[in-house]
Design a protein around this motif. Structure first.
Motif, short mmCIF file in Angstrom:
data_model
loop_
_atom_site.label_atom_id
_atom_site.label_comp_id
_atom_site.label_asym_id
_atom_site.label_seq_id
_atom_site.Cartn_x
_atom_site.Cartn_y
_atom_site.Cartn_z
N GLU A 36 17.65 16.76 57.98
CA GLU A 36 17.05 18.03 58.37
C GLU A 36 15.97 18.37 57.34
N PRO A 37 14.93 19.09 57.75
CA PRO A 37 13.81 19.35 56.85
C PRO A 37 14.24 20.02 55.53
N SER A 38 15.28 20.86 55.59
CA SER A 38 15.69 21.55 54.36
C SER A 38 16.20 20.56 53.31
N MET A 39 16.74 19.43 53.75
CA MET A 39 17.24 18.43 52.79
C MET A 39 16.09 17.87 51.98
N ASP A 40 15.02 17.53 52.69
CA ASP A 40 13.85 17.01 51.98
C ASP A 40 13.25 18.10 51.09
N ALA A 41 13.24 19.31 51.62
CA ALA A 41 12.65 20.41 50.85
C ALA A 41 13.42 20.61 49.54
N GLN A 42 14.74 20.50 49.65
CA GLN A 42 15.57 20.70 48.45
C GLN A 42 15.31 19.59 47.43
N LYS A 43 15.20 18.37 47.96
CA LYS A 43 14.95 17.22 47.09
C LYS A 43 13.58 17.37 46.40
N ASP A 44 12.61 17.80 47.18
CA ASP A 44 11.26 17.98 46.62
C ASP A 44 11.24 19.07 45.55
N LEU A 45 11.99 20.13 45.81
CA LEU A 45 12.05 21.20 44.81
C LEU A 45 12.54 20.67 43.48
N LEU A 46 13.62 19.90 43.55
CA LEU A 46 14.23 19.37 42.33
C LEU A 46 13.29 18.40 41.61
N ALA A 47 12.71 17.49 42.40
CA ALA A 47 11.79 16.51 41.79
C ALA A 47 10.60 17.24 41.16
N GLY A 48 10.09 18.24 41.88
CA GLY A 48 8.97 19.02 41.37
C GLY A 48 9.33 19.74 40.09
N TYR A 49 10.57 20.22 40.03
CA TYR A 49 11.03 20.93 38.84
C TYR A 49 10.98 20.00 37.61
N PHE A 50 11.53 18.80 37.76
CA PHE A 50 11.56 17.88 36.60
C PHE A 50 10.13 17.44 36.23
N ALA A 51 9.30 17.24 37.23
CA ALA A 51 7.92 16.82 36.94
C ALA A 51 7.18 17.93 36.19
N ARG A 52 7.34 19.17 36.68
CA ARG A 52 6.68 20.32 36.02
C ARG A 52 7.17 20.50 34.60
N LEU A 53 8.48 20.26 34.47
CA LEU A 53 9.08 20.41 33.14
C LEU A 53 8.44 19.43 32.15
N SER A 54 8.24 18.21 32.62
CA SER A 54 7.68 17.21 31.70
C SER A 54 6.23 17.57 31.32
N ARG A 55 5.56 18.39 32.14
CA ARG A 55 4.18 18.77 31.82
C ARG A 55 4.11 20.11 31.07
N ALA A 56 5.26 20.76 30.88
CA ALA A 56 5.26 22.15 30.39
C ALA A 56 4.49 22.29 29.08
N ASP A 101 11.98 11.38 33.52
CA ASP A 101 11.00 12.13 32.72
C ASP A 101 11.67 12.63 31.44
N THR A 102 10.91 12.63 30.36
CA THR A 102 11.48 13.14 29.11
C THR A 102 11.54 14.66 29.17
N ILE A 103 12.69 15.17 28.74
CA ILE A 103 12.86 16.63 28.73
C ILE A 103 12.26 17.14 27.42
N PRO A 104 11.32 18.08 27.50
CA PRO A 104 10.69 18.54 26.26
C PRO A 104 11.66 19.36 25.40
N PRO A 105 11.45 19.39 24.10
CA PRO A 105 12.33 20.18 23.24
C PRO A 105 12.11 21.68 23.47
N PRO A 106 13.10 22.51 23.14
CA PRO A 106 12.98 23.94 23.45
C PRO A 106 12.13 24.70 22.45
N ASP A 107 11.47 25.76 22.94
CA ASP A 107 10.85 26.75 22.06
C ASP A 107 11.82 27.91 21.82
N LEU A 108 12.73 28.03 22.76
CA LEU A 108 13.76 29.08 22.63
C LEU A 108 15.07 28.55 23.19
#
Ligand code: SF4
Ligand code: SF4
Lengths: 394, 437
Positions: free
Chosen positions: B5-25, B105-112
């Motif tokens: 169902e489309p929501s399954m892909d949407a959920q997967k994309d959200l998660l993948a996008g989260y980790f990708a964005r995190l690596s660019r933070a 993706d490497t998880i960046p170290p925290p600022d807080l």
């Protein structure tokens, strides 16, 4: 009429009898001695003793049953991967051993004790059950306000239960009573560090456990008598290393285990076995506002002794342990933690990293309160003592 | 091939996008904040536009990708006991091995380091271990446990004061921005909207057949709202889409989707207490759907907010609302209340039975669950099942054992229904979790 100083054997026999009295006969006797007296059980580690005592109630630490009773029913409440203390505590309750208590205070020591508070509410509806979550925040103003509110509520509830007025004067007296007992507790710690050969771990332990369930003044008298009798022993020091015992603040190791470790070549000169009845910082000091509850709150927040159940705000628990080792003149540290105890076990790597940096030797083992096997621990403690003696390291 | 169902892909994309964005933070100049899931301050963090990291999410994602065992061994080599919470060890092991996250993706170290958490003492110890590793700002939010069952004004005031005096100033410091209250209110309004849809989805399981599996499917549904997406447009879109799909399934009289397609006949309706096992998640789920057992409600899906039981964020009272959220998550409730929640769900969802999945790692959930079993049985008159494994430590997951227990439990439920006599399955009076070789 003259009073004779009891012999050390008499004193120790008395302490043994108190320790073995799982029915808390001495607590019941104290309650029967006058009207308006309650007894309130306190789970490890920290309990607001002054507040409970001020309400006319005797704080009684319940540190599990150890190996004094066989745990059968309590086991049916817990999976195998949960520590032993909650099982034996429930067993004590289910068998009626805690019927002399009028209520229980559960501090937020860990999730096991936290959840036990809920089980107690349903299993023992006759008890007044209170959960106390002392502030763990680094933000002092909100912490003080919250704790003041929580302790004031507890004080009022206990006073109402006991049929007495929640007057500030009661808190003033309680603060003074515990300050006097704390002074003797500090003398005991100093004497033990000075002459551990005259104050063996088992006796000191029994004496401190007596403080779990005695009025502070009575305990201070007893402890003074013990200190005098122990000092008069005149034993000679033996070739043993001096160690601090760390990690046994909640579920207690069997007494035989403590004896085995000492006999294997260690003097245990410092421990965290009975946190809660030992001063863990300065005593409450009355401020300008004259509010005794504020003084109790401030003392609580100013605690100088880190423990696994208080937030290590500055990440200094390891350094403070190393400094304590130096201050008491210990040669090393024995980490003894109950199996499956998250707070104690998760702390160990952080603490040992600092000890490693400072070349302080240590050894570690796990136990359960009802374990009957000490051979491995005896050998481990013996090897540790030998290597420290020979090489200054473990 | 299963029709997704489309929501399954949407959920997967959200998660993948989260980790990708995190690596660019770091490159994008967004401060990184490590925090925990239950009682998290997603809306507040979003109002400051920081990048949140949830160590438990890393741990469970690592486990689903079969990487947790190596991390746990690494932590144990570093001195951690086999007795303690495996989430902590999985995270520390990952850190020791370069902090490469589940998606590579490497998880960046925290600022807080923001220790805002609810309902578990071990989080505090975990946090102390993390802070040892990083030289960064630290903020602690102590959320009192609701031990006596009532959220008091004093508790709420205490949490709000800490937000004002500790958490917000630290966020302002690491971001160099002042808190924009309107932005926070807008986040909270969107949270409320998504919470409404999610609650509807969970409540749809009251119908027969249930269009969802509220435990095995439910853990996917809660992913966005329990983490950094709460309060975002993305979350609103995802939950609206999910609700639409579930509405369609309901109208069509369809059962839940499983990894092997739509479930056929709904033979058993169960309520589940406790988190799932992540290392063998699919196999674990299969035990249930092979028997036609549908989980119509679960408590695990309430550790990050009790939405189906009525909690909603309130944009009109932003800080008080955040405090209420933190205080009311499921694991912050006392055991009698947890038992009552379970019992109510058994009745509300017309369940045939309830299963407690006890995990070795988690004292917060597990200590007292055998007591809960008896209490819920008393309250409902329905016998419960009891199984054990772990979250992310594969050594404690035994497929055959769990399968056996579930099958005999379901047989017993069947016999109760038909009046046939079936031997009672062994009761979990004294359970020994065995290490699976
Ligand atoms: S022994 Fe440890 S885990 Fe068990 S109740 Fe005490 S502090 Fe909690
Ligand atoms: S004890 Fe449970 S809630 Fe706490 S960190 Fe571990 S798995 Fe999470």
């Amino acid at each position: 009429m003259t009073t004779t100083q009891p012999t050390i054997d008499d004193l120790v026999a008395d302490l043994e009898a108190r320790f073995d009295d799982v029915d808390l006969g001495h607590v019941r006797a104290w309650k029967d001695g006058a009207p308006h007296r309650l007894a309130i059980g306190c789970l490890p580690v920290f309990a607001p003793r002054e507040v409970i005592w001020a309400a006319g109630a005797l704080p009684v630490f319940v540190r599990g049953a150890g190996d004094r009773i066989e745990t059968i029913r309590g086991d049916a409440y817990y999976q195998s991967y949960i520590c032993h203390l909650p099982r034996s505590t429930l067993e004590l309750g289910l068998l009626g051993h805690l019927d002399g208590l009028d209520g229980m205070v559960f501090p937020n020591t860990c999730d096991v004790i936290r959840n036990l508070s809920g089980m107690w509410q349903t299993s023992f509806p006759q008890h007044l059950v209170r959960f106390l979550d002392p502030p763990q925040t680094a933000e002092p103003a909100s912490a003080a306000a919250y704790l003041h509110h929580e302790l004031s509520t507890l004080f009022r509830d206990l006073c109402a239960h006991n049929g007495v007025e929640p007057e500030a004067a009661r808190l003033h007296l309680a603060i003074a009573d515990y300050a006097a007992a704390n002074a003797v507790m500090r003398e005991l710690a100093a004497a033990r560090q000075r002459e551990p050969w005259n104050l063996p771990v088992d006796e000191v332990y029994l004496l401190k456990r007596a403080a779990d369930s005695m009025p502070p003044g009575d305990w201070a008298d007893l402890a003074r008598r013990y200190l005098a009798a122990a000092a008069a022993r005149g034993r000679k020091p033996e070739d043993r290393i001096r160690v601090c015992l760390v990690g046994s603040f909640c579920e207690q190791p069997p007494r035989a285990l403590l004896r085995a470790a000492e006999k294997a070549g260690c003097y245990i000169i410092d421990d965290d076995l009975t946190l809660g009845v030992e001063p863990n910082g300065p005593d409450p000091l009355l401020g300008d506002d004259g509010d005794p509850m504020a003084a109790i709150v401030a003392a609580w927040l100013r605690t100088t002794r880190p423990s696994a159940v208080r937030y290590d705000e500055h990440g200094t628990a390891g350094r403070i342990l190393a400094e304590r080792v130096a201050a008491v003149g210990a040669d090393g540290v024995v980490f003894a933690a109950p199996s499956f105890c998250d707070p104690a076990l998760l702390d160990q790597p952080r603490l040992t990293r600092v000890l490693d940096q400072r070349n302080i030797p240590y050894t570690s083992f796990k136990y359960a309160e009802n374990t009957g096997q000490f051979q491995a621990i005896r050998e481990q403690a013996g090897t540790f003592a030998d290597s420290v003696k020979l090489w200054g390291t473990a | 091939m299963i029709k997704k169902e489309p929501s399954m892909d949407a959920q997967k994309d959200l998660l993948a996008g989260y980790f990708a964005r995190l690596s660019r933070a770091k490159d994008e100049g967004r401060p990184v904040v490590y925090t925990f899931v239950p009682g998290n301050l997603a809306e507040l963090m979003a109002a400051f536009d920081v990048a949140p990291v949830y160590p438990e999410v890393n741990a469970l994602q690592s486990a689903m990708r079969q990487r947790s065992s190596g991390f746990i061994r690494e932590a144990e080599r570093g001195g951690h006991s086999e007795d303690v919470c495996s989430y902590v060890k999985c995270d520390l092991g990952m850190l020791a091995k370069g902090n490469v996250g589940p998606t590579g993706d490497t998880i960046p170290p925290p600022d807080l380091l923001l220790l805002s958490f609810t309902g578990c003492f071990t989080f505090m110890k975990w946090f102390e271990l993390l802070r040892e590793q990083y030289d960064c700002e630290v903020a602690m939010l102590h959320v009192p446990y609701v031990g006596d069952g009532v959220v008091t004004d004093a508790m709420r005031a205490y949490v709000v004061e800490q937000l004002q005096r500790e958490v917000i100033p630290k966020l302002e410091k690491v971001t160099g921005k002042r808190l924009d209250l309107d932005k926070l209110r807008a986040q909270l309004a969107r949270s409320r909207q998504a919470e409404e849809d999610l609650a509807w989805v969970f409540k749809s399981a009251r119908q027969r057949p249930s269009p969802i599996d509220a435990y095995f499917g439910g853990v996917y549904y809660i992913g966005p709202i329990f983490t950094s997406f709460r309060g975002s447009e993305d979350a609103c879109r995802y939950y609206a889409m999910l609700r639409g799909e579930v509405e369609e399934r309901l109208a069509a009289g369809l059962g839940p989707i499983t990894p092997e397609g739509s479930l056929g006949e709904e033979k058993f309706r169960l309520v589940v207490e406790g988190p799932p096992n992540w290392t063998s998640f699919r196999d674990f789920w299969k035990i249930f759907y092979d028997e036609g057992a549908v989980c119509v409600a679960s408590t695990y899906t309430q550790v990050g907010g009790t939405y189906e039981r009525g909690f909603r964020h309130d944009p009109a009272n932003p800080l008080e609302s955040l405090a209420d959220y933190c205080l009311s998550c499921y694991t912050n409730l006392p055991l009698p209340k947890r038992s009552r929640v379970l019992a109510e769900m058994v009745k509300e969802y017309a369940a045939d039975g309830f299963v407690i999945h006890s995990v070795k790692s988690c004292n917060s959930f597990s200590a007292g669950q055998l007591h809960m079993l008896r209490e819920v049985e008393k309250l409902t008159g329905v016998p419960g099942g009891f199984i054990e494994s772990d979250l992310v430590d594969a050594r404690y997951y035994g497929q055959a054992n769990i399968k056996n227990r579930i099958e005999s439990y379901l047989q017993m439920l069947h016999a109760r229904r038909t009046g046939a006599s079936v031997p009672t399955p062994p009761r979990a009076e004294r359970v020994h979790l065995e290490v699976v070789p």
